[in-house]
Design a protein around this motif. Structure first.
Motif, mmCIF file in Angstrom:
data_model
loop_
_atom_site.group_PDB
_atom_site.id
_atom_site.type_symbol
_atom_site.label_atom_id
_atom_site.label_comp_id
_atom_site.label_asym_id
_atom_site.label_seq_id
_atom_site.Cartn_x
_atom_site.Cartn_y
_atom_site.Cartn_z
ATOM 1 N N ARG A 4 12.313 59.540 40.183
ATOM 2 C CA ARG A 4 13.162 60.577 39.581
ATOM 3 C C ARG A 4 14.627 60.355 39.918
ATOM 4 O O ARG A 4 15.505 60.697 39.135
ATOM 5 N N GLN A 5 14.905 59.773 41.102
ATOM 6 C CA GLN A 5 16.297 59.503 41.464
ATOM 7 C C GLN A 5 16.883 58.384 40.609
ATOM 8 O O GLN A 5 18.091 58.362 40.355
ATOM 9 N N LEU A 6 16.030 57.478 40.171
ATOM 10 C CA LEU A 6 16.523 56.361 39.370
ATOM 11 C C LEU A 6 16.914 56.793 37.954
ATOM 12 O O LEU A 6 17.524 56.014 37.219
ATOM 13 N N ASN A 7 16.573 58.033 37.582
ATOM 14 C CA ASN A 7 16.973 58.525 36.265
ATOM 15 C C ASN A 7 18.486 58.601 36.123
ATOM 16 O O ASN A 7 19.022 58.604 35.010
ATOM 17 N N PHE A 30 9.713 59.722 35.735
ATOM 18 C CA PHE A 30 10.631 58.661 35.328
ATOM 19 C C PHE A 30 10.828 58.762 33.818
ATOM 20 O O PHE A 30 9.869 58.665 33.043
ATOM 21 N N GLN A 31 12.051 58.959 33.390
ATOM 22 C CA GLN A 31 12.311 59.189 31.971
ATOM 23 C C GLN A 31 12.061 57.957 31.116
ATOM 24 O O GLN A 31 11.613 58.052 29.976
ATOM 25 N N LYS A 32 12.350 56.793 31.655
ATOM 26 C CA LYS A 32 12.231 55.559 30.866
ATOM 27 C C LYS A 32 10.804 55.025 30.979
ATOM 28 O O LYS A 32 10.517 54.129 31.760
ATOM 29 N N LYS A 33 9.893 55.602 30.193
ATOM 30 C CA LYS A 33 8.499 55.180 30.248
ATOM 31 C C LYS A 33 8.342 53.733 29.787
ATOM 32 O O LYS A 33 9.145 53.220 29.014
ATOM 33 N N LEU A 34 7.319 53.089 30.289
ATOM 34 C CA LEU A 34 7.067 51.701 29.927
ATOM 35 C C LEU A 34 6.701 51.588 28.454
ATOM 36 O O LEU A 34 5.888 52.361 27.944
ATOM 37 N N LYS A 35 7.289 50.643 27.800
ATOM 38 C CA LYS A 35 6.946 50.344 26.415
ATOM 39 C C LYS A 35 6.023 49.143 26.417
ATOM 40 O O LYS A 35 6.457 48.005 26.573
ATOM 41 N N ARG A 36 4.741 49.389 26.252
ATOM 42 C CA ARG A 36 3.753 48.337 26.425
ATOM 43 C C ARG A 36 3.964 47.166 25.462
ATOM 44 O O ARG A 36 3.772 46.017 25.803
ATOM 45 N N ARG A 72 9.075 35.178 33.325
ATOM 46 C CA ARG A 72 9.631 35.665 34.583
ATOM 47 C C ARG A 72 11.022 36.246 34.358
ATOM 48 O O ARG A 72 11.753 35.816 33.475
ATOM 49 N N LEU A 73 11.370 37.219 35.161
ATOM 50 C CA LEU A 73 12.696 37.822 35.078
ATOM 51 C C LEU A 73 13.644 37.163 36.072
ATOM 52 O O LEU A 73 13.245 36.814 37.195
ATOM 53 N N ASP A 74 14.882 37.016 35.671
ATOM 54 C CA ASP A 74 15.930 36.523 36.555
ATOM 55 C C ASP A 74 16.381 37.689 37.430
ATOM 56 O O ASP A 74 16.953 38.661 36.946
ATOM 57 N N SER A 75 16.114 37.605 38.727
ATOM 58 C CA SER A 75 16.417 38.710 39.637
ATOM 59 C C SER A 75 17.909 38.963 39.793
ATOM 60 O O SER A 75 18.319 40.049 40.196
ATOM 61 N N GLU A 76 18.731 37.972 39.480
ATOM 62 C CA GLU A 76 20.176 38.128 39.642
ATOM 63 C C GLU A 76 20.845 38.703 38.399
ATOM 64 O O GLU A 76 21.984 39.139 38.450
ATOM 65 N N LYS A 77 20.145 38.706 37.307
ATOM 66 C CA LYS A 77 20.742 39.203 36.065
ATOM 67 C C LYS A 77 20.666 40.726 36.017
ATOM 68 O O LYS A 77 19.587 41.295 36.156
ATOM 69 N N PRO A 78 21.798 41.399 35.810
ATOM 70 C CA PRO A 78 21.767 42.862 35.680
ATOM 71 C C PRO A 78 20.973 43.274 34.447
ATOM 72 O O PRO A 78 21.104 42.665 33.380
ATOM 73 N N ARG A 79 20.158 44.290 34.605
ATOM 74 C CA ARG A 79 19.340 44.769 33.510
ATOM 75 C C ARG A 79 19.039 46.254 33.752
ATOM 76 O O ARG A 79 19.174 46.752 34.883
ATOM 77 N N PRO A 80 18.620 47.009 32.731
ATOM 78 C CA PRO A 80 18.282 48.419 32.919
ATOM 79 C C PRO A 80 17.217 48.588 33.996
ATOM 80 O O PRO A 80 16.333 47.745 34.146
ATOM 81 N N VAL A 81 17.314 49.699 34.726
ATOM 82 C CA VAL A 81 16.389 49.906 35.832
ATOM 83 C C VAL A 81 14.942 49.950 35.339
ATOM 84 O O VAL A 81 14.024 49.532 36.052
ATOM 85 N N ALA A 82 14.726 50.420 34.104
ATOM 86 C CA ALA A 82 13.367 50.456 33.565
ATOM 87 C C ALA A 82 12.774 49.054 33.461
ATOM 88 O O ALA A 82 11.570 48.857 33.647
ATOM 89 N N GLU A 83 13.615 48.058 33.171
ATOM 90 C CA GLU A 83 13.117 46.679 33.080
ATOM 91 C C GLU A 83 12.746 46.147 34.459
ATOM 92 O O GLU A 83 11.805 45.359 34.600
ATOM 93 N N LEU A 84 13.506 46.539 35.480
ATOM 94 C CA LEU A 84 13.159 46.111 36.841
ATOM 95 C C LEU A 84 11.813 46.701 37.255
ATOM 96 O O LEU A 84 10.970 46.009 37.840
ATOM 97 N N ILE A 85 11.612 47.993 36.957
ATOM 98 C CA ILE A 85 10.334 48.633 37.291
ATOM 99 C C ILE A 85 9.204 47.988 36.509
ATOM 100 O O ILE A 85 8.137 47.690 37.050
ATOM 101 N N SER A 86 9.437 47.742 35.223
ATOM 102 C CA SER A 86 8.429 47.082 34.401
ATOM 103 C C SER A 86 8.127 45.687 34.926
ATOM 104 O O SER A 86 6.970 45.254 34.948
ATOM 105 N N GLY A 87 9.179 44.970 35.375
ATOM 106 C CA GLY A 87 8.986 43.626 35.910
ATOM 107 C C GLY A 87 8.126 43.612 37.157
ATOM 108 O O GLY A 87 7.275 42.733 37.340
ATOM 109 N N LEU A 88 8.315 44.609 38.040
ATOM 110 C CA LEU A 88 7.495 44.700 39.254
ATOM 111 C C LEU A 88 6.034 44.965 38.895
ATOM 112 O O LEU A 88 5.119 44.374 39.479
#
Length: 819
Positions: A219-222, A272-278, A285-301
């Motif tokens: 919820r804080q990541l919103n 979490f407002q940004k629900k996963l879009k299946r 693989r995701l580039d960990s150094e590339k900035p991206r929306p927090v929802a993509e980081l959560i989805s990547g994990l």
């Protein structure tokens, strides 16, 4: 003697030399197994140990000083790694020393996260009524849906045992996997995640081997709208630190090279407002150094495209678990408290406060099935205790209890100023409209903020922003925000009738991936229905006056009437699915309106429920509706609904009860048989399409003999076999009003047919009456004349069995159908 070193020289080797004596003392208190793990940090540790050993009987602790001397003169990287292992493996290291060792080893964040997790646990566990004991918390295994959109299935068995594990057992083997823990609002998910974090700081719990433990409240990541990298997520929003960039990069590099050494707890996916879009989840693989929306980081994990091999724990309300299907390795659902746990909580609450009230409070709670059902959730159990304490102090007598959702209006809101309450309800409503859970200083007037924090309705959370920490606030629980938003709906003209109608809709439990979900969908309409109860009218009028409403009494009553009108329209609807019917029953129960309850069963005399988990509170809602019609014949049809066995204790008022599912087996039948004598109005019992064997048939037969009002029995499509048929046959004579028996598809033989023929043909019933002279007469009637339907279809009777039945038929003069 330790060497005298420059205190400013903060390299690992120098610090080891400085703290040499204290480290020797600490290591000598550790287990030999710990010392052996530390020795493994020595290159070719086995060979080194062999060279140090002069006697085959030497213990690992004999090599402590030699090991310290080795790392004292080793290169910086080896010494850093060794000091880190000491901090991770050893117990009872003073905090000042652990901080120093972790800092010079380049792992300052490790110490900071430990301290943060410990502080978090102290804050959340303050005032707990029960100790958290993972070996006594029960979880039911849920089978994930992995293919197509379909109803959200719940645990696969209604019986305690096969699908029921302790939390401790459930979390075993979660290392390196994605594990989901679901639960109802107030079931304790957030508290349990904090407890696991606190256990990790002690080297205990399910993932003690991880070097990094990251607990993120989603919820804080919103609040995070800008793209960010994994490093920024970690250091700006979880572990804000003033350390140099090289140290941060070293941590990230280690994390990327050793993902299995990290554990990520994602708490509150439902918030979490940004629900996963299946359909957007990819495999690359995701580039960990590339900035991206927090929802993509959560989805990547979760999808293992980022830090594959790390341990991931996710908590969520049940309705949102469907989003995680195909991503999770294991899914469990927290089970509600049983009566023993509720009693323990009540006793703990009143002990030390007012022991004289404890007995009265327990008596009230356990005599009210509604309160008891509420108390199966830890958070609601606490609210019940607060309400009972307040009522007993104020009235010193048993008080009438309003609906579950209306209890809140008598609790916290009356402990703060009315003006602040109105302002807080405005903030809650605005947050609901904007789907906001976290609020900043500028969102709430200072006076309201202070009083809300003091009252406990608002809590402060740490929120990272731009590399620093800002003050942020959230309601004590999401349901508190929903309740206060409902209070705003019922007491303020800011919310129009159209706004109320828009928010008032029943939610289905058959949540699919295509549903449009928000963070506010579970309880708002239930709170509105609870506040529509006449019991709440006086309190609502007080709040409405504080908002500045003129003619507050009339306005509140009109708003309550509108809610009841909306409910009435739903009661009359004949197109509601089972889950929505159940939610409607909850709404009607909250309103405490008997006329609405009668309308529900007038439209649907049989309530059909299919394929979802039932809680005791659900059965209570159904009972409220059924009991509203007195002796009218009302039926309940369960189809593949999982439930705890305690639910059967509440079902005794139903006249027609049907159980259809392989989930219902012998243990379920045993529990049902124990409560059947209380089914004084039972007319029809169907236990078909289940997993009933002869043992279950024996249990049901023992209970049915005390149910003389039964007219229909259906045990078709089980596995009774001949012995089970014999148990049923033994009880038929005691059911004098029985008109229909169905025993088809039970894997029976000729022996079963002979048993039935023998029993039914030999039984007679005796009526005692008086003749005109006043003397007693005994009139015997052939029992089997009562049968209208007799079914033994799809069994293995053979020709002989069929002949037995044909020979028997002439005696069944009233029978209308044989199957």
């Amino acid at each position: 003697m330790d060497e005298e070193l420059d205190p400013d020289d903060e390299n690992p080797n120098s610090v080891l030399a400085q703290e040499y004596s204290e480290l020797v003392a600490i290591l000598r208190c550790q287990l030999d197994s710990v010392i052996m793990q530390l020795i493994q940090a020595v290159p070719d540790g086995a060979m080194w140990l062999s060279r140090q050993t002069t006697s085959g009987s030497a213990a690992p602790s004999d090599h402590i000083e030699a090991m310290l001397q080795y790392f004292r003169h080793a290169n910086t990287a080896e010494c850093s790694n060794f000091l880190q292992r000491v901090c991770l493996l050893c117990e009872d290291i003073p905090m000042h020393l652990e901080s120093k060792l972790m800092s010079v080893a380049g792992y300052e964040c490790n110490f900071k996260q430990r301290r943060s997790l410990q502080q978090r646990w102290r804050r959340l566990s303050e005032g707990l009524l029960k100790d958290v004991q993972p070996d006594k918390i029960w979880v039911s295994i849920r089978t994930a849906n992995r293919a197509r959109d379909r109803p959200d299935q719940t645990p696969s068995s209604a019986e305690r045992g096969e699908s029921r594990l302790t939390l401790e057992s459930f979390l075993q083997g979660c290392t390196g996997k994605v594990t989901v823990l679901a639960g109802q609002p107030g079931s304790g998910k957030t508290l349990l995640m904090s407890f696991i974090g606190q256990q990790w700081t002690k080297g205990l719990g399910p993932i003690p081997s991880s070097h990094l433990f990251v607990l993120l409240e989603l919820r804080q990541l919103n609040l995070l709208s800008d793209p960010l990298s994994l490093s920024e997520l970690l250091f700006h929003h979880y572990l804000p630190t003033n350390g140099d960039n090289e140290a941060k990069q070293a941590v990230v590099d280690y994390l990327l090279s050793n993902p299995e050494q990290s554990c990520w707890v994602l708490d509150g996916y439902d918030e979490f407002q940004k629900k996963l879009k299946r359909h957007r989840v990819q495999n690359e693989r995701l580039d960990s150094e590339k900035p991206r929306p927090v929802a993509e980081l959560i989805s990547g994990l979760l999808s293992r495209r980022l830090l594959a091999g790390s341990t991931v724990l996710v908590t969520s309300r049940v309705r949102d678990v469907v989003d995680l299907d195909g991503l999770s390795d294991k899914v469990g659902q927290l089970l509600p408290w049983d009566h023993r746990e509720i009693k323990e909580c009540v006793n703990n609450f009143f002990s030390g406060k007012d022991g004289n009230l404890a007995a009265n409070a327990a008596e009230i709670l356990f005599s009210s099935r509604h309160l008891l059902a509420m108390s199966s959730l830890p958070a609601l159990c606490n609210i019940c205790c607060v309400f009972l304490q307040h009522s007993l102090h104020r009235h010193a007598e048993k008080t009438k209890v309003p609906g579950e959702k209306a209890v809140g209006v008598k609790k916290k809101p009356l402990e703060i100023e009315r003006k602040d309450l109105c302002e807080l309800s405005r903030v809650a409503w605005r947050g609901l409209e904007e789907s906001r859970i976290i609020f900043l200083d500028e969102d709430v007037p200072l006076q309201t903020l202070q009083s809300s924090v003091k009252s406990g309705l608002f809590s402060q959370v740490r929120h990272g922003r731009g590399g620093g920490v800002v003050n942020a606030y959230c309601f004590l629980h999401l349901t508190v925000q929903e309740f206060l938003a409902a209070l705003r709906i019922m007491t303020s003209s800011d919310v129009s009738d159209a706004d109320l109608k828009k928010k008032f809709s029943l939610k289905t439990r058959w949540t699919t991936k295509s549903d449009q979900k928000t963070v506010f969908t579970d309880s708002l309409y239930l709170y509105v229905c609870g506040l529509a109860s006449s019991d709440c009218t006086p309190a609502l009028e007080v709040v409405a006056k504080a908002t500045g409403l003129k003619a507050a009494q009339n306005w509140v009553q009109k708003r309550q009437a509108l809610v009841l009108k909306l409910l009435e329209a739903l009661c009359r609807s004949a197109s509601l699915t089972g889950p929505k019917i159940l939610q409607l029953c909850h709404c009607v129960q909250e309103s405490q309106n008997q006329q609405l309850a009668q309308q529900v069963v007038r439209v649907r005399p049989t309530l059909e429920l299919r394929n979802f988990w039932l809680l005791t509170s659900d059965i209570e809602a159904l009972a409220f509706v059924v009991n509203s019609v007195g002796t009218k014949d009302v039926g309940l049809d369960f189809g593949a609904c999982s439930m705890e066995l305690e639910c059967l204790d509440i079902l005794s008022r139903y006249m027609r009860t049907i159980f259809r599912s392989r989930k219902y087996g012998d243990k379920f039948a045993e529990k049902l048989s124990s409560v059947l004598p209380r089914f004084i109005a039972l007319r029809k019992l169907e236990f078909c399409g289940a997993s009933l064997s002869s043992a279950g048939a024996a249990s049901l037969a023992s209970g049915l003999q005390n149910c003389p009002s039964v007219t229909e029995l259906n045990f078709s499509d089980n596995n009774l076999q001949d012995e089970g048929i014999r148990h049923i046959a033994d009880v038929l004579a005691k059911l004098q009003n029985l008109a229909s028996v169905k025993l088809g598809r039970n894997n029976t033989s000729l022996e079963a047919a002979e048993c039935l023929v023998k029993h039914v043909s030999s039984y007679s019933k005796t009526h005692k009456t008086r003749n005109q002279q006043g003397s007693t007469e005994y009139i015997k009637n052939n029992y089997c004349l009562l049968f209208i339907i007799f079914s033994l279809s799809c069994n293995k009777l053979g020709d002989k069995g069929l002949k037995k039945l044909l020979d028997f038929l002439p005696r069944l003069s009233k029978i209308q159908r044989v199957e």
